[in-house]
Design a protein around this motif. Structure first.
Motif, PDB file in Angstrom:
ATOM      1  N   SER A  57      59.766  76.658 104.511  1.00 58.16           N
ATOM      2  CA  SER A  57      60.332  76.451 103.174  1.00 58.16           C
ATOM      3  C   SER A  57      59.402  77.030 102.113  1.00 58.16           C
ATOM      4  CB  SER A  57      60.554  74.957 102.924  1.00 58.16           C
ATOM      5  OG  SER A  57      61.593  74.470 103.725  1.00 58.16           O
ATOM      6  N   GLY A  58      58.725  78.103 102.442  1.00 53.88           N
ATOM      7  CA  GLY A  58      57.888  78.793 101.472  1.00 53.88           C
ATOM      8  C   GLY A  58      56.406  78.685 101.724  1.00 53.88           C
ATOM      9  N   CYS A  59      55.973  77.722 102.556  1.00 53.60           N
ATOM     10  CA  CYS A  59      54.555  77.605 102.854  1.00 53.60           C
ATOM     11  C   CYS A  59      54.118  78.722 103.807  1.00 53.60           C
ATOM     12  CB  CYS A  59      54.249  76.243 103.455  1.00 53.60           C
ATOM     13  SG  CYS A  59      54.365  74.890 102.252  1.00 53.60           S
ATOM     14  N   ILE A  60      52.817  78.961 103.830  1.00 45.89           N
ATOM     15  CA  ILE A  60      52.231  79.987 104.687  1.00 45.89           C
ATOM     16  C   ILE A  60      51.620  79.279 105.881  1.00 45.89           C
ATOM     17  CG2 ILE A  60      50.583  81.889 104.820  1.00 45.89           C
ATOM     18  CD1 ILE A  60      52.883  82.271 102.751  1.00 45.89           C
ATOM     19  N   ARG A  61      52.147  79.551 107.073  1.00 44.01           N
ATOM     20  CA  ARG A  61      51.657  78.854 108.252  1.00 44.01           C
ATOM     21  C   ARG A  61      50.836  79.801 109.127  1.00 44.01           C
ATOM     22  NH1 ARG A  61      56.498  76.790 111.864  1.00 44.01           N
ATOM     23  NH2 ARG A  61      56.867  75.488 110.045  1.00 44.01           N
ATOM     24  N   MET A  62      49.774  79.244 109.729  1.00 50.56           N
ATOM     25  CA  MET A  62      48.879  79.985 110.603  1.00 50.56           C
ATOM     26  C   MET A  62      48.705  79.181 111.887  1.00 50.56           C
ATOM     27  SD  MET A  62      45.940  80.776 107.709  1.00 50.56           S
ATOM     28  CE  MET A  62      45.082  82.031 108.669  1.00 50.56           C
ATOM     29  N   ASN A  63      48.331  79.859 112.971  1.00 52.16           N
ATOM     30  CA  ASN A  63      48.021  79.060 114.146  1.00 52.16           C
ATOM     31  C   ASN A  63      46.747  78.261 113.873  1.00 52.16           C
ATOM     32  OD1 ASN A  63      45.571  80.243 115.423  1.00 52.16           O
ATOM     33  ND2 ASN A  63      46.858  82.035 115.801  1.00 52.16           N
ATOM     34  N   ASN A  64      46.563  77.174 114.583  1.00 54.47           N
ATOM     35  CA  ASN A  64      45.507  76.234 114.235  1.00 54.47           C
ATOM     36  C   ASN A  64      44.106  76.830 114.313  1.00 54.47           C
ATOM     37  OD1 ASN A  64      46.992  73.979 113.422  1.00 54.47           O
ATOM     38  ND2 ASN A  64      47.195  73.207 115.519  1.00 54.47           N
ATOM     39  N   LYS A  65      43.834  77.662 115.301  1.00 55.66           N
ATOM     40  CA  LYS A  65      42.503  78.280 115.392  1.00 55.66           C
ATOM     41  C   LYS A  65      42.240  79.165 114.185  1.00 55.66           C
ATOM     42  CE  LYS A  65      41.003  76.555 119.258  1.00 55.66           C
ATOM     43  NZ  LYS A  65      39.840  75.621 119.263  1.00 55.66           N
ATOM     44  N   ASP A  66      43.259  79.897 113.745  1.00 56.54           N
ATOM     45  CA  ASP A  66      43.078  80.778 112.593  1.00 56.54           C
ATOM     46  C   ASP A  66      42.926  79.992 111.297  1.00 56.54           C
ATOM     47  OD1 ASP A  66      43.135  83.007 114.160  1.00 56.54           O
ATOM     48  OD2 ASP A  66      45.153  83.643 113.588  1.00 56.54           O
ATOM     49  N   VAL A  67      43.714  78.936 111.124  1.00 53.73           N
ATOM     50  CA  VAL A  67      43.604  78.181 109.878  1.00 53.73           C
ATOM     51  C   VAL A  67      42.259  77.462 109.815  1.00 53.73           C
ATOM     52  CG1 VAL A  67      44.605  75.916 110.482  1.00 53.73           C
ATOM     53  CG2 VAL A  67      45.023  76.902 108.230  1.00 53.73           C
ATOM     54  N   GLU A  68      41.715  77.046 110.946  1.00 55.85           N
ATOM     55  CA  GLU A  68      40.385  76.446 110.962  1.00 55.85           C
ATOM     56  C   GLU A  68      39.332  77.486 110.556  1.00 55.85           C
ATOM     57  OE1 GLU A  68      39.904  74.875 114.869  1.00 55.85           O
ATOM     58  OE2 GLU A  68      41.210  73.148 114.517  1.00 55.85           O
ATOM     59  N   ASP A  69      39.500  78.714 111.035  1.00 57.13           N
ATOM     60  CA  ASP A  69      38.563  79.788 110.698  1.00 57.13           C
ATOM     61  C   ASP A  69      38.617  80.100 109.206  1.00 57.13           C
ATOM     62  OD1 ASP A  69      36.818  82.111 111.921  1.00 57.13           O
ATOM     63  OD2 ASP A  69      38.204  83.070 110.510  1.00 57.13           O
ATOM     64  N   LEU A  70      39.825  80.266 108.660  1.00 59.28           N
ATOM     65  CA  LEU A  70      39.962  80.559 107.233  1.00 59.28           C
ATOM     66  C   LEU A  70      39.435  79.409 106.393  1.00 59.28           C
ATOM     67  CD1 LEU A  70      41.086  82.456 105.008  1.00 59.28           C
ATOM     68  CD2 LEU A  70      43.230  81.159 105.177  1.00 59.28           C
ATOM     69  N   TYR A  71      39.763  78.195 106.769  1.00 58.57           N
ATOM     70  CA  TYR A  71      39.344  76.995 106.038  1.00 58.57           C
ATOM     71  C   TYR A  71      37.826  76.956 105.866  1.00 58.57           C
ATOM     72  CZ  TYR A  71      39.245  71.902 105.043  1.00 58.57           C
ATOM     73  OH  TYR A  71      39.051  70.650 104.495  1.00 58.57           O
ATOM     74  N   ALA A  72      37.116  77.361 106.918  1.00 58.04           N
ATOM     75  CA  ALA A  72      35.657  77.335 106.876  1.00 58.04           C
ATOM     76  C   ALA A  72      35.070  78.441 106.002  1.00 58.04           C
ATOM     77  CB  ALA A  72      35.097  77.450 108.298  1.00 58.04           C
ATOM     78  N   ARG A  73      35.864  79.463 105.693  1.00 60.84           N
ATOM     79  CA  ARG A  73      35.361  80.624 104.966  1.00 60.84           C
ATOM     80  C   ARG A  73      35.691  80.609 103.472  1.00 60.84           C
ATOM     81  NH1 ARG A  73      33.946  84.857 108.562  1.00 60.84           N
ATOM     82  NH2 ARG A  73      34.605  84.470 110.712  1.00 60.84           N
ATOM     83  N   VAL A  74      36.662  79.792 103.055  1.00 59.69           N
ATOM     84  CA  VAL A  74      37.080  79.807 101.655  1.00 59.69           C
ATOM     85  C   VAL A  74      36.746  78.472 100.991  1.00 59.69           C
ATOM     86  CG1 VAL A  74      38.925  81.470 102.063  1.00 59.69           C
ATOM     87  CG2 VAL A  74      39.433  79.021 102.194  1.00 59.69           C
ATOM     88  N   ASP A  75      36.594  78.525  99.680  1.00 55.03           N
ATOM     89  CA  ASP A  75      36.249  77.340  98.903  1.00 55.03           C
ATOM     90  C   ASP A  75      37.392  76.963  97.973  1.00 55.03           C
ATOM     91  OD1 ASP A  75      33.597  77.234  99.956  1.00 55.03           O
ATOM     92  OD2 ASP A  75      33.021  78.841  98.561  1.00 55.03           O
ATOM     93  N   VAL A  76      37.357  75.736  97.486  1.00 56.89           N
ATOM     94  CA  VAL A  76      38.250  75.353  96.403  1.00 56.89           C
ATOM     95  C   VAL A  76      37.988  76.292  95.224  1.00 56.89           C
ATOM     96  CG1 VAL A  76      38.760  73.541  94.712  1.00 56.89           C
ATOM     97  CG2 VAL A  76      38.465  72.958  97.127  1.00 56.89           C
ATOM     98  N   GLY A  77      39.032  76.788  94.614  1.00 58.28           N
ATOM     99  CA  GLY A  77      38.922  77.764  93.539  1.00 58.28           C
ATOM    100  C   GLY A  77      39.188  79.188  93.975  1.00 58.28           C
ATOM    101  N   THR A  78      39.270  79.433  95.287  1.00 58.97           N
ATOM    102  CA  THR A  78      39.535  80.780  95.799  1.00 58.97           C
ATOM    103  C   THR A  78      40.854  81.321  95.252  1.00 58.97           C
ATOM    104  OG1 THR A  78      38.273  80.468  97.837  1.00 58.97           O
ATOM    105  CG2 THR A  78      40.057  82.097  97.902  1.00 58.97           C
ATOM    106  N   LYS A  79      40.825  82.569  94.791  1.00 60.83           N
ATOM    107  CA  LYS A  79      42.020  83.245  94.301  1.00 60.83           C
ATOM    108  C   LYS A  79      42.912  83.638  95.467  1.00 60.83           C
ATOM    109  CE  LYS A  79      43.380  87.359  91.605  1.00 60.83           C
ATOM    110  NZ  LYS A  79      42.847  88.567  90.901  1.00 60.83           N
ATOM    111  N   VAL A  80      44.213  83.348  95.351  1.00 59.18           N
ATOM    112  CA  VAL A  80      45.187  83.674  96.389  1.00 59.18           C
ATOM    113  C   VAL A  80      46.316  84.467  95.745  1.00 59.18           C
ATOM    114  CG1 VAL A  80      46.802  82.779  98.105  1.00 59.18           C
ATOM    115  CG2 VAL A  80      44.629  81.572  97.683  1.00 59.18           C
ATOM    116  N   ILE A  81      46.559  85.674  96.252  1.00 58.58           N
ATOM    117  CA  ILE A  81      47.639  86.524  95.749  1.00 58.58           C
ATOM    118  C   ILE A  81      48.733  86.561  96.806  1.00 58.58           C
ATOM    119  CG2 ILE A  81      48.268  88.818  94.911  1.00 58.58           C
ATOM    120  CD1 ILE A  81      45.277  89.293  94.340  1.00 58.58           C
ATOM    121  N   VAL A  82      49.904  86.062  96.474  1.00 58.28           N
ATOM    122  CA  VAL A  82      51.038  86.071  97.394  1.00 58.28           C
ATOM    123  C   VAL A  82      51.965  87.199  96.976  1.00 58.28           C
ATOM    124  CG1 VAL A  82      52.948  84.760  98.383  1.00 58.28           C
ATOM    125  CG2 VAL A  82      50.831  83.579  97.724  1.00 58.28           C
TER     126      VAL A  82
END
Length: 217
Positions: A166-191
């Protein structure tokens, strides 16, 4: 309120989980649920020519890729699942908060709809392996306002590379864990998606960075 969980109708069986519509079919078949993630949607180190600053996240909803921009025209590329027809969107937002094993709150309209079908959804589903939001969630904000869209994991890894949410961006769990560890609150996201509300954004995916993939760095 989160729109990211979707009730699935499995062809030839009962409604067992959220039902998305894919671009190929309005019914999710058992065969589709066994679908392996295509190689191109697996995490890759790529050469990405862009004028965006390192640390920026670029999401190409047309090609189902999420890029984390690095130095020297490099990026990490992840495969994603995106919104089905009518739920696609575009814009420039920021990560407003992050959560590990997030809980899911099905929208009231979804709970009412599924109750009519005899499927009772909880008001809140606690985080865990069976949660539609997966292992991690990054909540996307416009200014100080929660957009209700997220980058999150999924308990349906076969859905990566498809238009289902419904519009959210979904990733497999290993990938979302990897991204989560690399980005901070405030990170710019361009969709980058329907409506071109993201404005002009320059990025050119020039393929896998084989030297870095082989030798690291």
């Amino acid at each position: 309120m989160a729109l990211c969980g979707l009730m699935l109708t499995v062809a030839g069986g009962a409604e067992a989980a959220p039902r998305p519509d894919s671009t190929a079919s309005s019914v999710v078949t058992p065969e589709m649920m066994k679908r392996p993630v295509p190689e191109k949607f697996k995490r890759k180190l790529v050469r990405l020519v862009t004028n965006e600053q390192p640390g920026t996240v670029i999401i190409d909803t047309n090609n189902k890729f999420l890029y984390l921009v690095e130095n020297d025209n490099r990026a990490i590329r992840y495969g994603v699942g995106v919104g089905r027809e009518g739920f696609g969107w575009s814009g420039v937002v920021r990560i407003g908060r992050k959560d590990e094993w997030p809980s899911w709150r099905p929208p009231e309209e979804m709970r009412v709809r599924e109750a009519r079908r005899g499927h009772i959804l909880p008001e809140v589903q606690k985080g865990g392996p069976d949660n539609p939001l997966g292992a991690r969630a990054m909540y996307l904000y416009k200014g100080n306002q929660d957009t209700i869209f997220r980058i999150h994991g999924t308990n349906q890894p076969w859905s990566i590379g498809l238009n289902l949410s419904s519009g959210c961006i979904r990733m497999n769990n290993k990938d979302v864990e990897d991204l989560y560890a690399r980005v901070d609150v405030g990170t710019k996201v361009i969709v980058v998606g329907p409506g071109n509300k993201q404005g002009e954004v320059s990025y050119d995916d020039r393929g896998v960075d084989f030297l870095r993939t082989i030798f690291g760095g």
